[in-house]
Design an enzyme around this catalytic site. Sequence first.
Site, PDB file in Angstrom:
ATOM      1  CG  HIS A  21      20.831  38.899  46.487  1.00  0.00           C
ATOM      2  ND1 HIS A  21      21.824  38.062  46.921  1.00  0.00           N
ATOM      3  CD2 HIS A  21      20.034  39.124  47.572  1.00  0.00           C
ATOM      4  CE1 HIS A  21      21.641  37.787  48.211  1.00  0.00           C
ATOM      5  NE2 HIS A  21      20.559  38.414  48.633  1.00  0.00           N
ATOM      6  CD  GLU A  24      23.973  38.575  44.213  1.00  0.00           C
ATOM      7  OE1 GLU A  24      23.863  37.335  44.169  1.00  0.00           O
ATOM      8  OE2 GLU A  24      24.099  39.230  45.277  1.00  0.00           O
ATOM      9  CG  HIS A 116      23.513  34.060  45.405  1.00  0.00           C
ATOM     10  ND1 HIS A 116      22.835  35.165  45.868  1.00  0.00           N
ATOM     11  CD2 HIS A 116      22.773  32.990  45.771  1.00  0.00           C
ATOM     12  CE1 HIS A 116      21.737  34.778  46.496  1.00  0.00           C
ATOM     13  NE2 HIS A 116      21.669  33.463  46.457  1.00  0.00           N
ATOM     14  CD  GLU A 178      27.959  34.548  46.523  1.00  0.00           C
ATOM     15  OE1 GLU A 178      27.742  35.611  45.905  1.00  0.00           O
ATOM     16  OE2 GLU A 178      27.205  34.119  47.421  1.00  0.00           O
TER      17      GLU A 178
END
Lengths: 319, 313
Positions: A21, A24, A116, A178
Site C-alpha cells: 500500500h 504505509e 504494513h 502490521e
Amino acid sequence: MCSLPVPREPLRRVAVAGGTHGNEMSGIYLVRHWLLTPAELQRPSFSAVPVLANPAATAACRRYVDRDLNRTFASTFLNSRPTPDDPYEVTRARELNQLLGPKASGQAFDFVLDLHNTTANMGTCLIADSSHDVFALHLCRHLQLQYPELSCQVLLYQRSGEESHNLNSVAKNGLGLELGPQPQGVLRADIFSRMSALVATVLDFIELFNQGTTFPAFEMEAYRPVGVMDFPRTEAGNLAGTVHPQLQDQDFQPLQPGDPIFQMFSGEDLLYEGESAVYPVFINEAAYYEKGVAFVQTEKLTFSVPAMPALTPAPSPAS
Amino acid sequence: MTSCHIAEEPIKKVAIFGGTHGNELTGVFLVKHWLKNGAEIQRTGLEVKPFITNPRAVKKCTRYIDCDLNRIFDLENLGKKMSEDLPYEVRRAQEINHLFGPKNSEDSYDIIFDLHNTTSNMGCTLILEDSRNNFLIQMFHYIKTSLAPLPCYVYLIEHPSLKYATTRSIAKYPVGIEVGPQPQGVLRADILDQMRKMIKHALDFIHHFNEGKEFPSCTIEVYKIMEKVDYPRNENGEIAAIIHPNLQDQDWKPLHPGDPVFLTLDGKTIPLGGDCTVHPVFVNEAAYYEKKEAFAKTTKLTLQAESIRCSLH
C-alpha cells in the site's frame, strides 16, 4: 483447509515487501534503505530480497492506483489473459507472481514478509494464514518471546474455504507485519525502528531454522475474524456517526454486548448488540471506510502448535 | 467612569468552512451535519452558513485535486480569467470568493472559520493572521478561557514571506481552526468533540459581543512562525532522516539547541543548531512532506488586545 507443510529444506529464497500500500510508510522507507544497504538482509545461509510491491502507488503516496494490490493475488486476476485495459494493480500482481511465485508452484519463493501500517491502535500485529500454518506460527512465537514488551498479537486472516488474495499467498509461506497506529503518509521513527528490528528477528529465525534448530510444541493464543461492522450511515450512504470514544484505540480488548460502539453526530450512542464478547481489531482504519468496515470482529482462540523438528541435514556430496 | 474601548461594528455574516482539504474529516462531517441540522450553530441575530469548500476532494477523500485550495486565495489567482484550463481549485477559489468575498471589499463575510485537522500532535489550535487584530485576539482569549483546562494554542502566521493566502482570508476576520492528531481519512470522536466545542465558544463570543458585552483589554500567548525546516535529503531528493522520537508528538514544547531533531535511517541523531530555543509546530504533518516541511519553528510572544465593545450599544 489443509495444513501448510513445514518446510523440509532450508529456506533460501526469501523476500521482504514494502509499499504493497503506497501510503504505509515504514515498509516503503525500509525497502528503500535496504536497496542501498542490502547487507542488513543477509544471513549466512540466505539473503532476503527487498521488494517495493506497488511503485506507482508509492510514488503518488496513495494506497493504490486502480485497486487494492493486496486483494489482487487471486487466480482470477493472476491467470486471466492480459489486456491493455487491465487495472495497474492487476498487471503488477502478475509481475509479482512471476517474481515471487508462481502461486502454488514448486518455483515459488520460500517465504515473503509483507510490511504494513494501520491507523488503528493495533500495536505490533503478526498476520498469519491460519492455525495450520505451523512454520509461520513458530515464527510468531519466536517474535513474541524476543520482544515481550511489544505484546505481539497474532491475527489469523485466511478464511477457510476462500481463496487467498494477498501478496504473501504467492509464496510457499509468509507473514504480514502490521504496525500501528501511524497515519497514512507519515513516517514515525519509533514504528520504523520497531519494524526494522522485527524484520531482523524474522530473518534470524529463518537462519536458526536453516541451521537445524528444533522448535518445541507450544500453546498459542490468536485472534480470528468472525465478521465486520460498518459505520452507521445515512440513506445516502454517508457517515452518520463515528467510532465511540470508549471503543476508539481499544483494539484486541474484549467488546461486550451493551458496550457503546458508535457515537452519532446528533449525540446518541449505538451499542454493541451481539450475543457474546468479540475482540475488535482494525478499529477506525482509514483505508477501510470505503470497504464499509469500521472495525473487524474477531474471536480469541487458544490451540496447540506441534513441534517443528530440526531440518535433517542433506547428505554431503561424496568427496 | 466610562471605560475606554474600541467600538467595533456588529458581526452579521459568519461562515464555517469544512473540506478545504478533502481528507481532513472533522470539518467535513461537522459541516455536513450542520447543513442538515444547523440548530447548534445558530445564534440570534447572526447568519451562520456552513459550507463545503472543496467538494471534489471531499468525494475522493484526498487533500486536493489539482492544487492546495488553502494556498491560492491571492489576488493574482482570484483575478485569473476563468477557463476550463485553470486548475480545479483555482476555479473553485473564484467561486468561493464570489460567494463569500470579494476579498478586500465591504461585501465580504465578517468572519470565516476554516476547519482543519493535522496528523501532528497540536491539540486544539487557533490560527491568527494579523497580530494587531483586537477583535480576533479577544475572541481567541475567550475561546482559550472557555476551553480551559483543555489547552488551546494560538499560531500566528504573520510573516513577510511565509504567510499564505488561505481560503478564509477573503473574510474581514479569518479564523483557522486546526485540531490534531488525527490521521487523514479518519474521523475520531474525541477530536470531533474538541472542534465542536471550539466553534461553540467562538459563536458564543460573537453573540455576547453583538449583545453589547464589553470585553476588557487582555493578553494572550501566541506562537509566531519563524522558519520552516525540511527533512535532510539525499542527492536524489529522498528523505534521509526522520523526526527524532524525542521530538515526535512534542509540538509547542520548547526545543533547545543541541536537542535531537532528526534520526537518520541508519540511526544517527541530528541536533538542533543555532542559539535560540524554539517551539516546533506541525511536527511530522503528512501533507507537508511534499511541501518540504518537517516542522515549523515558532517563537513564543504575548499579544495585547484593547478593550472592545459593539458599536451599536
